[in-house]
Design a protein around this motif. Structure first.
Motif, PDB file in Angstrom:
ATOM      1  N   ARG A 180       0.835  -1.202   0.000  1.00  0.00           N
ATOM      2  CA  ARG A 180       0.000   0.000   0.000  1.00  0.00           C
ATOM      3  C   ARG A 180       0.873   1.257   0.000  1.00  0.00           C
ATOM      4  O   ARG A 180       0.583   2.230  -0.702  1.00  0.00           O
ATOM      5  CB  ARG A 180      -0.921  -0.015   1.215  1.00  0.00           C
ATOM      6  CG  ARG A 180      -1.955   1.128   1.219  1.00  0.00           C
ATOM      7  CD  ARG A 180      -2.883   1.050   2.427  1.00  0.00           C
ATOM      8  NE  ARG A 180      -3.546  -0.241   2.503  1.00  0.00           N
ATOM      9  CZ  ARG A 180      -3.297  -1.149   3.435  1.00  0.00           C
ATOM     10  NH1 ARG A 180      -2.384  -0.899   4.367  1.00  0.00           N
ATOM     11  NH2 ARG A 180      -3.926  -2.310   3.448  1.00  0.00           N
ATOM     12  N   LEU A 227       2.353   1.871  -3.504  1.00  0.00           N
ATOM     13  CA  LEU A 227       1.369   2.352  -4.470  1.00  0.00           C
ATOM     14  C   LEU A 227       0.915   3.764  -4.134  1.00  0.00           C
ATOM     15  O   LEU A 227       0.682   4.585  -5.026  1.00  0.00           O
ATOM     16  CB  LEU A 227       0.176   1.389  -4.516  1.00  0.00           C
ATOM     17  CG  LEU A 227       0.521  -0.030  -5.004  1.00  0.00           C
ATOM     18  CD1 LEU A 227      -0.721  -0.916  -4.968  1.00  0.00           C
ATOM     19  CD2 LEU A 227       1.107  -0.008  -6.409  1.00  0.00           C
ATOM     20  N   ASP A 228       0.801   4.053  -2.828  1.00  0.00           N
ATOM     21  CA  ASP A 228       0.417   5.410  -2.430  1.00  0.00           C
ATOM     22  C   ASP A 228       1.472   6.435  -2.834  1.00  0.00           C
ATOM     23  O   ASP A 228       1.149   7.590  -3.140  1.00  0.00           O
ATOM     24  CB  ASP A 228       0.195   5.468  -0.910  1.00  0.00           C
ATOM     25  CG  ASP A 228      -1.081   4.755  -0.477  1.00  0.00           C
ATOM     26  OD1 ASP A 228      -1.923   4.484  -1.369  1.00  0.00           O
ATOM     27  OD2 ASP A 228      -1.219   4.467   0.725  1.00  0.00           O
ATOM     28  N   GLU A 288       3.942   2.295 -10.124  1.00  0.00           N
ATOM     29  CA  GLU A 288       2.990   1.762 -11.105  1.00  0.00           C
ATOM     30  C   GLU A 288       2.671   0.299 -10.835  1.00  0.00           C
ATOM     31  O   GLU A 288       1.609  -0.180 -11.236  1.00  0.00           O
ATOM     32  CB  GLU A 288       3.558   1.906 -12.532  1.00  0.00           C
ATOM     33  CG  GLU A 288       3.255   3.236 -13.192  1.00  0.00           C
ATOM     34  CD  GLU A 288       3.920   4.419 -12.497  1.00  0.00           C
ATOM     35  OE1 GLU A 288       3.364   5.535 -12.593  1.00  0.00           O
ATOM     36  OE2 GLU A 288       4.994   4.244 -11.880  1.00  0.00           O
ATOM     37  N   ALA A 289       3.592  -0.425 -10.175  1.00  0.00           N
ATOM     38  CA  ALA A 289       3.353  -1.841  -9.882  1.00  0.00           C
ATOM     39  C   ALA A 289       4.258  -2.261  -8.733  1.00  0.00           C
ATOM     40  O   ALA A 289       5.240  -1.572  -8.396  1.00  0.00           O
ATOM     41  CB  ALA A 289       3.608  -2.704 -11.113  1.00  0.00           C
ATOM     42  N   TYR A 290       3.935  -3.436  -8.153  1.00  0.00           N
ATOM     43  CA  TYR A 290       4.650  -3.943  -6.979  1.00  0.00           C
ATOM     44  C   TYR A 290       4.764  -5.450  -7.143  1.00  0.00           C
ATOM     45  O   TYR A 290       3.763  -6.148  -7.275  1.00  0.00           O
ATOM     46  CB  TYR A 290       3.851  -3.597  -5.714  1.00  0.00           C
ATOM     47  CG  TYR A 290       4.595  -3.743  -4.414  1.00  0.00           C
ATOM     48  CD1 TYR A 290       5.039  -2.632  -3.727  1.00  0.00           C
ATOM     49  CD2 TYR A 290       4.838  -4.992  -3.853  1.00  0.00           C
ATOM     50  CE1 TYR A 290       5.698  -2.747  -2.508  1.00  0.00           C
ATOM     51  CE2 TYR A 290       5.505  -5.121  -2.644  1.00  0.00           C
ATOM     52  CZ  TYR A 290       5.934  -4.004  -1.973  1.00  0.00           C
ATOM     53  OH  TYR A 290       6.589  -4.126  -0.780  1.00  0.00           O
TER      54      TYR A 290
END
Length: 699
Positions: free
Chosen positions: A670, A673-674, A678-680
């Motif tokens: 989280r 992304l916050d 763009e991706a994890y």
């Protein structure tokens, strides 16, 4: 073949006398003592003695260096006892050198002289004057060519008069008119014969003098131009010897020593390059365990390369050590009063600004002072020497790790071809070797990118959308409109690597050779100029530094530069390879794995060992990065901090970032992304298909 040690000793015989004479002259001068210059001389003498394995002389030179260094810190002048000690030390060095480095002759018989080696030091100014004299002869011959052309026009006119006289003469037959006509006819024929003879004699003289001048010019150039190996060839061996003595395992790679340049240029670069190589050894050395952890070979790698490109000599010194320590450089600059301390809320200086400070006197990131270090003088000496040659010096992080210093200087200092430019009523010039093309563009060809004028230009077989910048705007820092005259825009296309910049001027008047002198000019930013020259018609002109103009545009418009404006495009077949991915991970295994996967799919891959290294690469502007794939857990700057720095930088904010980690904590996901990732991707379930699919989706 001449024994190499004999050759080195013969070279040292010339060099050490030069340093001793310079120090003595400085001490005897009534002018203010230049402590930095005599310190540099002692430092260079120490290095030269080390190169030929004369430890006694090296030790005395080191003592002088210590004395001069302390005096620089203390200020003022030497007292009489200290001055006497310095002179005694100089005499001792001279005596040691005369005895081959030994206090007394090592044998009862006279030492054998060096045979087969005879070196003669030719004063660089005299050599320059010889070259200038050859060019002046060529200029004078050009005047003679014009005189010969005038003679030929007179001959043509004489033929016309003879034909006209042939038509008029029948009308003058009889009596006294006939006698005067015969006299005129005889005189006209004599004048015609003499004019032809003078013309033929002048043509032979001009041809003969032209051949002689050409031989003189070629001979002067042969004397002046020499392979870099003859002047700089001992430097790599000196560094290897230093490494052995200091216990540093090193691999030295050398390339391009066969490159030819003016001897005066190479000699002026010798001491600065010695400083750079010592810095690479001193600052690049790391414990083996640390190098292994970073995925580096155990031996420190130092690369020394020389190349001639477009009338310029480019010299690179690269090491694969820890790279520039930006924090230490900034702190040293603050301590020297070069920049004010940064407040808690003030934004950090750009990497380029900090790296440029490393060339200021007294700024060093060295933690300790020893025989290797230049006591903070190394890079300032480099900058001064390069600027005196009309060149530039740049420090940058090397990829994937380490530091790189790039020197760019003209191949010859005697005369340079200059493109003369008119700008806002003033006359300027650019070295012609800095301009890829001189163009006259239609004003209708200009387009705009985010409000900035650009033009699509073909350059060396590649298409480039180049920014079109008024030269007056770069010089004055005041926004200006692109000058348009009769519907046309005159531009000089500058280049550095893949980067292009079109500089717009009012007119380009001529291209001609001239001697460029380094001078300070009131009202002109010294960072933007090489110096001044006097043209053949005695008109003075300011000679601009194209690298500095490029740097100013990159600094003022970094966001546009990072977006790719001014970079040469590749064709469709290379489009996929042009997508560049920056892989950031402190694990050599992970970096290697990701690099092999991505390169197999046609991507270009650049590596960084941690977030700070990645940020330096992104801000350097030397390559356009399309995507960042970063680990989270890294030293110095982790993935989260890197992501924050990217998104907080207006020039980088749109750059996509993919985070990778061995932890699958939902809070981490989280947070990433916050922050704008763009991706994890988690490494526990790492799958190359997932990585490639994610990259494909993001790009």
């Amino acid at each position: 073949m001449t024994d190499i040690r004999q050759l080195l000793l013969a070279a040292f015989e010339v060099e050490h006398r030069d340093h001793l004479d310079a120090i003595r002259k400085a001490l005897d001068s009534k002018a203010q003592l230049d402590l930095r210059e005599i310190f540099r001389r002692a430092h260079s003498l120490k290095g030269a003695a080390r190169a030929v394995d004369l430890p006694a002389i090296e030790a005395l030179a080191h003592t002088l260096e210590e004395v001069f260094s302390r005096q620089m810190d203390a200020g003022g002048t030497f007292d009489k006892p200290t001055l006497a000690t310095i002179r005694e030390t100089l005499d001792a060095i001279e005596a040691l050198a005369a005895n081959g480095g030994e206090p007394e002759p090592v044998a009862a018989e006279p030492a054998e002289p060096v045979r087969g080696v005879e070196l003669l030091r030719v004063d660089a100014e005299e050599l320059s004057e010889l070259s200038e004299a050859a060019h002046q002869v060529s200029t004078s011959l050009a005047d003679q060519d014009r005189a010969l052309a005038t003679l030929r026009r007179l001959q043509t006119e004489m033929l016309r008069l003879e034909r006209l006289w042939g038509e008029v003469r029948p009308q003058t037959q009889g009596g006294r008119e006939s006698l005067r006509a015969r006299d005129f006819d005889h005189g006209l024929k004599e004048l015609s014969r003499e004019l032809r003879a003078i013309g033929q004699s002048q043509a032979r003289a001009v041809w003969s003098a032209g051949q002689a001048a050409q031989r003189v010019r070629e001979q002067a150039e042969r004397i002046a131009m020499t392979p870099a190996d003859t002047v700089l060839g001992t430097l790599p061996g000196t560094i290897r010897q230093l490494a052995r003595e200091t216990g540093v395992e090193v691999e030295v790679e050398v390339e391009g020593l066969e490159t030819k340049a003016e001897r005066r240029v190479l000699q002026a670069l010798k001491d600065p390059l010695s400083h750079l190589l010592r810095n690479a050894l001193s600052h690049g050395a790391e414990p083996r365990a640390k190098r292994r952890k970073a995925g580096k070979p155990e031996a420190l790698g130092i690369a020394f390369s020389i190349a001639a490109r477009g009338g310029r000599l480019e010299v690179r010194v690269t090491d694969d050590g820890p790279g520039p320590d930006l924090a230490r450089i900034e702190a040293a600059a603050v301590a020297r009063g070069l920049i004010p301390p940064r407040g808690p809320d003030a934004p950090p200086a750009s990497d380029d600004e900090v790296l440029a400070l490393a060339f200021e006197a007294g700024v060093s990131s060295a933690a300790d002072v020893d025989q290797l270090s230049g006591r903070g003088m190394g890079l300032s000496v480099v900058a001064e020497a390069v600027r005196a040659l009309g060149g530039s010096a740049r420090l940058a992080p090397a990829r994937p790790f380490g530091a790189q210093v790039v020197l760019s200087v003209p191949l010859t200092t005697s005369r340079r071809a200059l493109v003369q430019l008119e700008v806002d009523g003033a006359l300027y010039a650019l070295p012609s070797d800095a301009s890829l093309r001189l163009l006259r563009l239609s004003a209708t060809e200009l387009e705009t990118v985010e409000g900035h004028p650009v033009a699509r230009i073909e350059s060396q077989g590649q298409s480039v959308v180049a920014p079109v910048v008024p030269l007056i705007a770069l010089l004055s820092h005041v926004p200006s409109a692109v000058p348009v005259h009769h519907g046309a825009v005159h531009v000089a296309l500058l280049a550095r690597g893949d980067r292009r910049l079109a500089v717009a001027v009012d007119a380009m008047t001529d291209v001609a050779p001239a001697v460029v002198e380094a001078v300070a000019l009131a009202g002109v930013d010294p960072a933007l100029i090489f110096g001044a020259a006097v043209l053949s018609d005695e008109t003075p002109v300011v000679v601009l530094n194209p690298d500095a103009l490029m740097d100013r545009w990159l600094r003022d418009h970094r966001r546009l530069a990072n977006a790719g404006l001014g970079l040469a495009e590749q064709d469709d077949a290379e489009a996929k390879a042009a997508r560049t991915v920056l892989v950031v991970d402190d694990s050599i295994t992970t970096r290697t794995l990701e690099k092999s996967i991505l390169e197999a799919q046609g991507y270009r891959v650049i590596l960084a060992v941690d977030g700070l290294d990645a940020l330096n690469t992104l801000r350097s502007g030397e390559a356009v990065i399309d995507l960042v794939v970063a680990d989270i857990e890294m030293p110095r700057m982790d993935g989260f901090a890197l992501l924050q720095a990217i998104k907080a930088d207006a020039a980088l904010a749109t750059l996509p970032v993919i985070l990778m980690t061995s932890r699958s904590d939902p809070e981490d996901v989280r947070r990433g992304l916050d922050l704008g990732a763009e991706a994890y991707i988690t490494k526990q379930k790492f799958d190359q298909r997932e990585l490639l699919a994610t990259i494909g989706r993001v790009l």
